[in-house]
Design a protein around this motif. Sequence first.
Motif, PDB file in Angstrom:
ATOM      1  N   ASP A 188       0.982  -1.324  -0.134  1.00  0.00           N
ATOM      2  CA  ASP A 188       0.002  -0.144  -0.031  1.00  0.00           C
ATOM      3  C   ASP A 188       0.836   1.497  -0.177  1.00  0.00           C
ATOM      4  N   VAL A 189       1.096   1.809  -1.139  1.00  0.00           N
ATOM      5  CA  VAL A 189       2.109   2.974  -1.294  1.00  0.00           C
ATOM      6  C   VAL A 189       1.194   4.084  -1.309  1.00  0.00           C
ATOM      7  N   ILE A 205      11.470   7.861  -4.561  1.00  0.00           N
ATOM      8  CA  ILE A 205      11.074   6.709  -3.445  1.00  0.00           C
ATOM      9  C   ILE A 205       9.443   6.333  -3.483  1.00  0.00           C
ATOM     10  N   LYS A 206       9.288   5.186  -2.754  1.00  0.00           N
ATOM     11  CA  LYS A 206       7.855   5.141  -2.512  1.00  0.00           C
ATOM     12  C   LYS A 206       7.793   4.736  -0.916  1.00  0.00           C
ATOM     13  N   VAL A 207       6.723   5.120  -0.373  1.00  0.00           N
ATOM     14  CA  VAL A 207       6.393   4.942   1.130  1.00  0.00           C
ATOM     15  C   VAL A 207       5.285   4.343   1.440  1.00  0.00           C
ATOM     16  N   THR A 208       5.528   3.130   2.070  1.00  0.00           N
ATOM     17  CA  THR A 208       4.114   2.245   2.464  1.00  0.00           C
ATOM     18  C   THR A 208       3.852   2.385   3.859  1.00  0.00           C
ATOM     19  N   CYS A 209       2.600   2.152   4.295  1.00  0.00           N
ATOM     20  CA  CYS A 209       2.125   2.354   5.696  1.00  0.00           C
ATOM     21  C   CYS A 209       1.385   1.203   5.842  1.00  0.00           C
ATOM     22  N   ASP A 210       1.808   0.425   7.283  1.00  0.00           N
ATOM     23  CA  ASP A 210       0.728  -0.440   7.438  1.00  0.00           C
ATOM     24  C   ASP A 210       0.907  -0.323   9.127  1.00  0.00           C
TER      25      ASP A 210
END
Length: 149
Positions: free
Chosen positions: A3-4, A74-79
């Motif tokens: 999930d980006v 860049i890509k940042v995901t969150c969980d």
Amino acid sequence: MMDVFYEGQVLWAQIDANQHMRHTAYADFAAQARLAMLESLGLKPTVLYGYKIGPVLFREELVYLREVGINEHIKVTCDIVKARADGSRWTIRHDLYRSDGVKAAIIEADGAWIDMEKRKLITLPPELSQLFMHAPKSSDYIEEPIKTK
């Protein structure tokens, strides 16, 4: 499936004297991704402000895995990795990836919700709690019981 919640370019202003991304830029990217995640759930800043509620952090930990340089995409995901069943306390893990797919950092943040007028920690109203609890959860997600007074 990742999930980006943030994609972008590393700017000149985010580079340190060693010619890689400065430490505070990692936290800034994680915060932006976190806010985008909340917005995707329906917890837009205007909604939260209408309730006079905001997120507050207790701890933020960064683990640097690889260098990130200028102009890198860049890509940042969150969980969510841990939360009380009512969403009143939570831990969010952000993974930051370079454009070559290599994970460059892990940023973990512990937080809660604050009443912006009373300056006290609160539990989200049920309608907002339900939205928050639909956030993406990690494979090692732990749901904690609701604390009673």
